[in-house]
Enzyme design. Structure first.
Site, PDB file in Angstrom:
ATOM      1  N   CYS A  42       0.850  -1.193   0.000  1.00  0.00           N
ATOM      2  CA  CYS A  42       0.000   0.000   0.000  1.00  0.00           C
ATOM      3  C   CYS A  42       0.889   1.247   0.000  1.00  0.00           C
ATOM      4  O   CYS A  42       2.061   1.174   0.379  1.00  0.00           O
ATOM      5  CB  CYS A  42      -0.852  -0.025   1.272  1.00  0.00           C
ATOM      6  SG  CYS A  42      -1.740   1.510   1.611  1.00  0.00           S
ATOM      7  N   THR A  44       0.869   3.490   2.096  1.00  0.00           N
ATOM      8  CA  THR A  44       1.329   3.675   3.473  1.00  0.00           C
ATOM      9  C   THR A  44       2.654   2.950   3.706  1.00  0.00           C
ATOM     10  O   THR A  44       3.554   3.459   4.376  1.00  0.00           O
ATOM     11  CB  THR A  44       0.262   3.132   4.459  1.00  0.00           C
ATOM     12  OG1 THR A  44      -0.962   3.795   4.174  1.00  0.00           O
ATOM     13  CG2 THR A  44       0.651   3.358   5.897  1.00  0.00           C
ATOM     14  N   HIS A  47       5.343   4.961   2.288  1.00  0.00           N
ATOM     15  CA  HIS A  47       5.708   6.076   3.185  1.00  0.00           C
ATOM     16  C   HIS A  47       6.652   5.599   4.280  1.00  0.00           C
ATOM     17  O   HIS A  47       7.617   6.282   4.621  1.00  0.00           O
ATOM     18  CB  HIS A  47       4.454   6.692   3.824  1.00  0.00           C
ATOM     19  CG  HIS A  47       3.565   7.372   2.831  1.00  0.00           C
ATOM     20  ND1 HIS A  47       2.239   7.610   3.065  1.00  0.00           N
ATOM     21  CD2 HIS A  47       3.815   7.840   1.597  1.00  0.00           C
ATOM     22  CE1 HIS A  47       1.703   8.208   2.018  1.00  0.00           C
ATOM     23  NE2 HIS A  47       2.648   8.354   1.115  1.00  0.00           N
ATOM     24  N   LEU A 268      -5.259  11.966  -0.177  1.00  0.00           N
ATOM     25  CA  LEU A 268      -4.787  12.718   0.989  1.00  0.00           C
ATOM     26  C   LEU A 268      -3.723  13.733   0.584  1.00  0.00           C
ATOM     27  O   LEU A 268      -2.579  13.363   0.343  1.00  0.00           O
ATOM     28  CB  LEU A 268      -4.186  11.741   2.013  1.00  0.00           C
ATOM     29  CG  LEU A 268      -5.115  10.629   2.507  1.00  0.00           C
ATOM     30  CD1 LEU A 268      -4.347   9.607   3.333  1.00  0.00           C
ATOM     31  CD2 LEU A 268      -6.258  11.213   3.320  1.00  0.00           C
TER      32      LEU A 268
HETATM   33  P1  NAD Z   1      -1.162   6.816  -5.551  1.00  0.00           P
HETATM   34  O1  NAD Z   1      -0.361   7.896  -4.930  1.00  0.00           O
HETATM   35  O2  NAD Z   1      -0.495   5.594  -6.043  1.00  0.00           O
HETATM   36  O3  NAD Z   1      -2.041   7.406  -6.728  1.00  0.00           O
HETATM   37  C1  NAD Z   1      -2.270   8.747  -6.923  1.00  0.00           C
HETATM   38  C2  NAD Z   1      -2.260   8.990  -8.432  1.00  0.00           C
HETATM   39  O4  NAD Z   1      -2.634  10.333  -8.654  1.00  0.00           O
HETATM   40  C3  NAD Z   1      -0.898   8.766  -9.079  1.00  0.00           C
HETATM   41  O5  NAD Z   1      -0.980   7.813 -10.115  1.00  0.00           O
HETATM   42  C4  NAD Z   1      -0.530  10.156  -9.581  1.00  0.00           C
HETATM   43  O6  NAD Z   1       0.175  10.130 -10.820  1.00  0.00           O
HETATM   44  C5  NAD Z   1      -1.913  10.793  -9.771  1.00  0.00           C
HETATM   45  N1  NAD Z   1      -1.893  12.260  -9.813  1.00  0.00           N
HETATM   46  C6  NAD Z   1      -1.054  13.134  -9.224  1.00  0.00           C
HETATM   47  N2  NAD Z   1      -1.360  14.389  -9.560  1.00  0.00           N
HETATM   48  C7  NAD Z   1      -2.450  14.324 -10.371  1.00  0.00           C
HETATM   49  C8  NAD Z   1      -3.229  15.292 -11.047  1.00  0.00           C
HETATM   50  N3  NAD Z   1      -2.973  16.582 -10.953  1.00  0.00           N
HETATM   51  N4  NAD Z   1      -4.279  14.858 -11.778  1.00  0.00           N
HETATM   52  C9  NAD Z   1      -4.555  13.537 -11.888  1.00  0.00           C
HETATM   53  N5  NAD Z   1      -3.835  12.580 -11.286  1.00  0.00           N
HETATM   54  C10 NAD Z   1      -2.792  12.963 -10.517  1.00  0.00           C
HETATM   55  O7  NAD Z   1      -2.247   6.450  -4.447  1.00  0.00           O
HETATM   56  P2  NAD Z   1      -3.304   5.250  -4.251  1.00  0.00           P
HETATM   57  O8  NAD Z   1      -2.662   4.177  -3.454  1.00  0.00           O
HETATM   58  O9  NAD Z   1      -3.995   4.896  -5.513  1.00  0.00           O
HETATM   59  O10 NAD Z   1      -4.288   6.022  -3.290  1.00  0.00           O
HETATM   60  C11 NAD Z   1      -5.017   7.133  -3.778  1.00  0.00           C
HETATM   61  C12 NAD Z   1      -5.080   8.258  -2.755  1.00  0.00           C
HETATM   62  O11 NAD Z   1      -5.881   7.840  -1.655  1.00  0.00           O
HETATM   63  C13 NAD Z   1      -3.739   8.661  -2.152  1.00  0.00           C
HETATM   64  O12 NAD Z   1      -3.729  10.067  -1.965  1.00  0.00           O
HETATM   65  C14 NAD Z   1      -3.732   7.954  -0.809  1.00  0.00           C
HETATM   66  O13 NAD Z   1      -2.920   8.608   0.131  1.00  0.00           O
HETATM   67  C15 NAD Z   1      -5.179   8.017  -0.434  1.00  0.00           C
HETATM   68  N6  NAD Z   1      -5.679   6.982   0.472  1.00  0.00           N
HETATM   69  C16 NAD Z   1      -6.601   7.362   1.374  1.00  0.00           C
HETATM   70  C17 NAD Z   1      -7.167   6.417   2.203  1.00  0.00           C
HETATM   71  C18 NAD Z   1      -8.227   6.838   3.151  1.00  0.00           C
HETATM   72  O14 NAD Z   1      -8.637   6.010   3.980  1.00  0.00           O
HETATM   73  N7  NAD Z   1      -8.712   8.056   3.041  1.00  0.00           N
HETATM   74  C19 NAD Z   1      -6.778   5.083   2.138  1.00  0.00           C
HETATM   75  C20 NAD Z   1      -5.837   4.720   1.185  1.00  0.00           C
HETATM   76  C21 NAD Z   1      -5.295   5.682   0.359  1.00  0.00           C
END
Ligand code: NAD
Ligand code: ZN
Length: 349
Positions: A42, A44, A47, A268
């Protein structure tokens, strides 16, 4: 059970991790010891691996990371009633207390005393993990173990998609990371009629396409709002699923969203963002939802059914299936963003 096991351990407060031998965890009387078949990486975990600011403030080393997994029960504590040796299981990551206001009112995903698996206690990048019975989930036997290991992030995607019904709606997913591409498959399954996806990575846009996206758009090249308006008869999309954590993507999403529409936010942002509430939200009558974790266990029930029925086939989203020893390859791909879900095979490799 006693003895040694292989685990991916964050040994020191710096970038990196080490595959090494540690003791098999002992279990409390309300806990279950699970022998892990597959664990998936994940954001996380990334990170923690790169040791960003959040990890520095939150993680105590030595620490075993990882929290998305599927495995089989190896041992049960004295008071465990719902599971027995050999059961095929996964686990909810949010270990709730069961006693606070949120737990009592159907919001245990935001429990006041939340502990997170693989963050606040030892995780799943190991041959065995100890998990409290109350967060353990019995898997449908017909779900392949690699798929079962990604139900947790799929649950994030499901709750974001379904904070309101998407049937018959037009949907824009901003961010085609592992969770964004899973959301594409889910939104399609629940009846979204037109699916737009944005990402800065063409590799990830291709994954979104194979999960069912109708239009994939790269903001570094495409006019997102223009294409969305053109394809929706000038209306804009009914729903935006924000899955990038990027402020720019949020503004693009709000621009493409039709007045009266809804936006669900999972991504996030690392820093506070500025939104023009008057013009971007209030005068457009936008409903915004924040989503964290999953509903315990109604979300798991739905995810399980989507996978068991093959109504959602997550295989295009699982780009890497690697042996535990090859974890570094998977972690490097996660850091570089050249992957969808990365799944590590731990038992039987
Ligand atoms: P990830 O970081 O792998 O995916 C994010 C994607 O967004 C990347 O592919 C990146 O290229 C793209 N991106 C960046 N800037 C962009 C823009 N301007 N326009 C369009 N796309 C853009 O993350 P993930 O594992 O797929 O998770 C998605 C998000 O959800 C992350 O921010 C993560 O931290 C968050 N998350 C939140 C929870 C929660 O419980 N709220 C749980 C898991 C993950
Ligand atoms: Zn609680």
């Amino acid at each position: 059970m006693t003895g040694a096991m292989l685990a991916l351990v964050k040994e020191r407060p710096e970038r990196g991790a080490t595959l090494t031998k540690v003791n098999i965890p002992s279990i409390g009387e309300d806990e279950v010891l699970v022998k892990i078949d597959y664990a998936s990486i994940c954001g996380t975990d990334v990170h923690i691996y790169v040791w960003n600011e959040w990890a520095q403030n939150r993680i105590k080393t030595p620490h075993i990371m990882g929290h998305e997994f599927a495995g089989h029960v190896a041992e049960t504590g004295r008071s465990v009633r719902g599971f027995k040796e050999g059961d095929f299981v996964s686990s909810e990551t949010h270990i709730y207390c069961g006693h606070c206001y949120q737990c009592h009112t159907g919001h245990s995903e935001v429990c006041q005393n939340l502990q997170i698996l693989g963050v606040d206690r030892a995780g799943a990048f190991a041959e065995y993990i100890a998990v409290p019975e109350r967060v353990l989930w019995k898997n449908d036997q017909s779900i392949p173990a690699a798929w079962a290991s990604i139900q947790e992030p799929m649950g994030n995607a499901l709750d974001t998609v379904n904070s309101e019904p998407v049937a018959g709606k037009t949907v824009l997913v901003t961010g085609a990371g592992p969770i964004g591409v899973l959301a594409v498959g889910i939104a399609k399954a629940f009846g979204a009629t037109q699916l737009f996806v944005t990402d800065l990575s063409d590799y990830r846009l291709d994954l979104a396409k194979s999960m069912g996206a109708d239009f994939v758009l790269n903001p570094s090249r495409d006019d997102i709002e223009g294409v969305v308006r053109e394809q929706t008869h000038g209306i804009g999309v009914d729903v935006v699923l924000e899955m990038s954590g990027s402020e720019k993507a949020m503004h693009q999403g709000l621009k493409a969203l039709t007045p009266g529409g809804r936006m669900s936010m999972l991504g996030l942002p690392e820093r506070p963002v500025t939104i023009d509430l008057t013009n971007e939200v209030i005068f457009k009558e936008i409903r915004i939802y924040g989503i964290t974790g999953r509903k315990i266990f109604s979300t798991w029930q739905t995810v399980s059914r989507l996978l068991a029925s093959r109504i959602v086939d997550p295989s295009p989203a699982i780009t890497h299936q690697l042996k535990f020893e090859d974890w570094q390859t998977g972690m490097d791909a996660m850091v570089a963003g050249t992957c969808g879900k990365v799944v590590l095979q731990i038992a039987g490799r």
